[in-house]
Design a protein around this motif. Structure first.
Motif, PDB file in Angstrom:
ATOM      1  N   ASP A  35       0.810  -1.214   0.000  1.00 20.04           N
ATOM      2  CA  ASP A  35       0.000   0.000   0.000  1.00 20.04           C
ATOM      3  C   ASP A  35       0.845   1.266   0.000  1.00 20.04           C
ATOM      4  O   ASP A  35       0.471   2.273  -0.604  1.00 20.04           O
ATOM      5  N   GLY A  36       1.978   1.208   0.671  1.00 18.96           N
ATOM      6  CA  GLY A  36       2.790   2.415   0.775  1.00 18.96           C
ATOM      7  C   GLY A  36       3.821   2.581  -0.310  1.00 18.96           C
ATOM      8  O   GLY A  36       4.227   3.709  -0.615  1.00 18.96           O
ATOM      9  N   HIS A  37       4.248   1.451  -0.922  1.00 19.09           N
ATOM     10  CA  HIS A  37       5.405   1.557  -1.810  1.00 19.09           C
ATOM     11  C   HIS A  37       5.301   0.733  -3.083  1.00 19.09           C
ATOM     12  O   HIS A  37       6.266   0.647  -3.843  1.00 19.09           O
ATOM     13  N   GLY A  38       4.169   0.104  -3.331  1.00 19.31           N
ATOM     14  CA  GLY A  38       3.990  -0.615  -4.578  1.00 19.31           C
ATOM     15  C   GLY A  38       4.251  -2.107  -4.450  1.00 19.31           C
ATOM     16  O   GLY A  38       4.798  -2.585  -3.459  1.00 19.31           O
ATOM     17  N   GLN A  39       3.847  -2.843  -5.485  1.00 14.86           N
ATOM     18  CA  GLN A  39       3.928  -4.301  -5.463  1.00 14.86           C
ATOM     19  C   GLN A  39       5.362  -4.804  -5.327  1.00 14.86           C
ATOM     20  O   GLN A  39       5.618  -5.784  -4.611  1.00 14.86           O
ATOM     21  N   LEU A  40       6.309  -4.148  -5.990  1.00 12.56           N
ATOM     22  CA  LEU A  40       7.686  -4.620  -5.945  1.00 12.56           C
ATOM     23  C   LEU A  40       8.247  -4.585  -4.528  1.00 12.56           C
ATOM     24  O   LEU A  40       9.068  -5.444  -4.156  1.00 12.56           O
ATOM     25  N   ALA A  41       7.793  -3.631  -3.743  1.00  9.52           N
ATOM     26  CA  ALA A  41       8.313  -3.505  -2.377  1.00  9.52           C
ATOM     27  C   ALA A  41       7.969  -4.713  -1.516  1.00  9.52           C
ATOM     28  O   ALA A  41       8.648  -4.965  -0.511  1.00  9.52           O
ATOM     29  N   ARG A  42       6.956  -5.474  -1.890  1.00 14.66           N
ATOM     30  CA  ARG A  42       6.593  -6.656  -1.103  1.00 14.66           C
ATOM     31  C   ARG A  42       7.709  -7.685  -1.100  1.00 14.66           C
ATOM     32  O   ARG A  42       7.772  -8.541  -0.202  1.00 14.66           O
ATOM     33  N   ALA A  43       8.608  -7.609  -2.094  1.00 11.08           N
ATOM     34  CA  ALA A  43       9.732  -8.543  -2.145  1.00 11.08           C
ATOM     35  C   ALA A  43      10.720  -8.311  -1.002  1.00 11.08           C
ATOM     36  O   ALA A  43      11.570  -9.163  -0.729  1.00 11.08           O
ATOM     37  N   THR A  44      10.625  -7.170  -0.321  1.00 11.39           N
ATOM     38  CA  THR A  44      11.551  -6.875   0.768  1.00 11.39           C
ATOM     39  C   THR A  44      11.034  -7.356   2.121  1.00 11.39           C
ATOM     40  O   THR A  44      11.692  -7.124   3.142  1.00 11.39           O
ATOM     41  N   THR A  45       9.871  -7.996   2.152  1.00 14.50           N
ATOM     42  CA  THR A  45       9.285  -8.421   3.428  1.00 14.50           C
ATOM     43  C   THR A  45      10.308  -9.200   4.254  1.00 14.50           C
ATOM     44  O   THR A  45      10.837 -10.214   3.824  1.00 14.50           O
ATOM     45  N   ASN A  46      10.577  -8.698   5.447  1.00 19.55           N
ATOM     46  CA  ASN A  46      11.600  -9.263   6.332  1.00 19.55           C
ATOM     47  C   ASN A  46      10.910  -9.861   7.556  1.00 19.55           C
ATOM     48  O   ASN A  46      10.278  -9.148   8.329  1.00 19.55           O
ATOM     49  N   LYS A  47      11.044 -11.159   7.736  1.00 18.63           N
ATOM     50  CA  LYS A  47      10.329 -11.816   8.831  1.00 18.63           C
ATOM     51  C   LYS A  47      10.770 -11.320  10.206  1.00 18.63           C
ATOM     52  O   LYS A  47       9.967 -11.253  11.138  1.00 18.63           O
ATOM     53  N   ASP A  48      12.044 -10.978  10.350  1.00 13.55           N
ATOM     54  CA  ASP A  48      12.494 -10.486  11.649  1.00 13.55           C
ATOM     55  C   ASP A  48      11.948  -9.101  11.966  1.00 13.55           C
ATOM     56  O   ASP A  48      11.856  -8.728  13.139  1.00 13.55           O
ATOM     57  N   ALA A  49      11.578  -8.330  10.937  1.00 13.89           N
ATOM     58  CA  ALA A  49      11.021  -7.000  11.176  1.00 13.89           C
ATOM     59  C   ALA A  49       9.665  -7.068  11.868  1.00 13.89           C
ATOM     60  O   ALA A  49       9.205  -6.077  12.442  1.00 13.89           O
ATOM     61  N   LEU A  50       9.034  -8.246  11.831  1.00 16.93           N
ATOM     62  CA  LEU A  50       7.729  -8.396  12.481  1.00 16.93           C
ATOM     63  C   LEU A  50       7.818  -8.125  13.979  1.00 16.93           C
ATOM     64  O   LEU A  50       6.847  -7.696  14.597  1.00 16.93           O
ATOM     65  N   VAL A  51       8.991  -8.359  14.566  1.00  9.73           N
ATOM     66  CA  VAL A  51       9.139  -8.162  16.002  1.00  9.73           C
ATOM     67  C   VAL A  51       8.958  -6.696  16.376  1.00  9.73           C
ATOM     68  O   VAL A  51       8.580  -6.373  17.508  1.00  9.73           O
ATOM     69  N   LEU A  52       9.167  -5.786  15.434  1.00 11.23           N
ATOM     70  CA  LEU A  52       9.008  -4.362  15.726  1.00 11.23           C
ATOM     71  C   LEU A  52       7.544  -4.013  15.958  1.00 11.23           C
ATOM     72  O   LEU A  52       7.215  -3.278  16.904  1.00 11.23           O
TER      73      LEU A  52
END
Length: 428
Positions: A35-52
């Motif tokens: 939603d914030g940065h486009g479809q390509l940005a979904r490739a950066t999904t970082n599982k460890d970032a979920l802890v934030l």
């Protein structure tokens, strides 16, 4: 953050948490990136970032959810997910974009991608870095020091390589001078790590540690818990070292075979030493989380503390087997006090075995007992009591300990002792 954290469904049941809670954070991050940065940005999904996002919710006591549309990764089912515009998700998107940009740029600079992919990947990295800045601005997060730290990683690794080259010659070894960019001058953590007298390995892990520290600390800002900022900054600093060292341990053999840079090889750090540092950081992280009064929050234990314990168990098993395999008699180190073995090894580049283990020790190590001394089986501290014991003896005296040992699912309450036996039936 290198994708270390893997919560166990059995742990969710133990804590009374819906096992789909992890997916709620994951899908919320993925949709926030879209939603914030486009479809390509979904490739950066970082599982460890979920802890934030999890830490933000744990401190604020509120969790915003929305119903997401069907997704192929969920078997075309709808799901309740974290809202894409919530502050914690925005912080997680910033972390995912920034770290993905740094990782892609590092691969491009090292020549690890083909010539035809180099330009589009470099363009994507630049775009993600710009999007990370935009996302950080929306939540009042100062991202420039982190960008400077990640850019400094290249210089720090180059200095380490030059130091290794010089130390292998007859020329005198000169330590690198302190490297403190203007945007990082206010960070006592960075100044300490970059001091001329600092440990070379601490210099190499500092960029990762600083990024994790600031991301963790900002969860307290978003949750309006200023009293937790410093404690979570310390927790993040330790998490960053665990992430960096765990990655270095896991990639050690592959990096050696391919001739790639590895911080452990570059600094002469042995596997048992690295594992000791991992345990120290894990203990410090738990103390910091406890100081923030979050150590008994079920989601914090399930998504952060227990998975880290599992990581150390897995690495410890590998370290034990490796040390048992590489043990050899070293008469020179046999004559040294144990405290001097580490310094001797760093000066010579040799591994620090002090004696060949007996049959019982070798079998125990190969089967997964932990070897946490600097020298193989020479000196071990029982983690629960501080008493020195042989590595293969399991004798846990924790007040809050279950019967968990060779299970790598993080399903026990032992904290970081990792010295019990498990029959919980986990299949993960």
């Amino acid at each position: 953050m290198f994708g270390l954290l893997r919560p166990c469904a059995h742990g969710a049941q133990k804590y009374g948490i819906d096992a789909d809670a992890w997916r709620a954070h994951l899908c919320g991050l993925c949709l926030g990136l879209r939603d914030g940065h486009g479809q390509l940005a979904r490739a950066t999904t970082n599982k460890d970032a979920l802890v934030l996002n999890m830490l933000t919710e744990a401190q604020s006591g509120s969790a915003a959810r929305t119903t997401a549309a069907p997704c192929p990764l969920r078997g075309m089912r709808r799901a309740s997910v974290a809202t894409a515009d919530s502050p914690g998700v925005q912080l997680a998107t910033t972390a995912s974009l920034l770290l993905a940009a740094a990782k892609i740029r590092d691969h491009v600079d090292d020549g690890e991608v083909g010539p035809f992919a180099r330009r589009p990947l470099a363009k994507a990295a630049t775009q993600w870095a710009a999007q990370a800045r935009a996302s950080a601005e929306r939540i009042g997060f100062e991202v420039e020091p982190l960008v400077a730290a990640l850019e400094a990683q290249v210089r720090l690794e180059r200095d380490a390589k030059e130091l290794v080259a010089v130390s292998s010659s007859t020329m005198p070894v000169a330590r690198p001078s302190g490297f403190v960019p203007d945007s990082l001058a206010a960070s006592p953590y960075w100044r300490s790590a970059m001091a001329p007298s600092a440990d070379p390995l601490d210099r190499l892990t500092a960029p990762t540690q600083l990024c994790a520290a600031e991301f963790f600390a900002h969860t307290a800002v978003l949750a309006d818990r200023p009293d937790n900022i410093e404690a979570l900054r310390e927790a993040g600093w330790q998490f960053g070292r665990i992430a960096h060292l765990a990655d270095a341990v896991a990639d050690y053999e592959d990096d050696s075979a391919r001739g790639r840079f590895n911080p452990l090889a570059a600094t002469g750090t042995t596997m048992p030493e690295a594992y000791d540092l991992l345990r120290q950081s894990n203990s410090s992280l738990r103390a910091a989380v406890a100081a923030a009064e979050l150590s008994r929050v079920p989601t914090v234990r399930w998504m952060l503390l227990d998975p880290l314990t599992s990581v150390l168990r897995g690495l410890g098993t590998g370290v034990g087997a490796l040390v048992a395999h590489t043990c050899a008699v070293s008469r020179e180190t046999d004559r040294l006090p144990h405290a001097d073995v580490r310094a001797h090894v760093r000066g010579t580049g040799h591994r620090p075995p002090t004696r060949r283990p007996g049959l019982g020790e070798s079998l125990a190590l190969i089967l997964g007992a932990y070897c946490t001394g600097y020298a193989c089986c020479a000196d071990h501290t029982q983690p629960c009591t501080g008493e020195r014991k042989d590595a293969w003896i399991k004798n846990c005296e924790c007040d809050d300990c279950c019967d968990c040992g060779n299970c790598d699912c993080g399903c026990c309450d032992c904290g970081d002792c990792g010295c019990c036996d498990c029959d919980c039936g986990c299949d993960c």
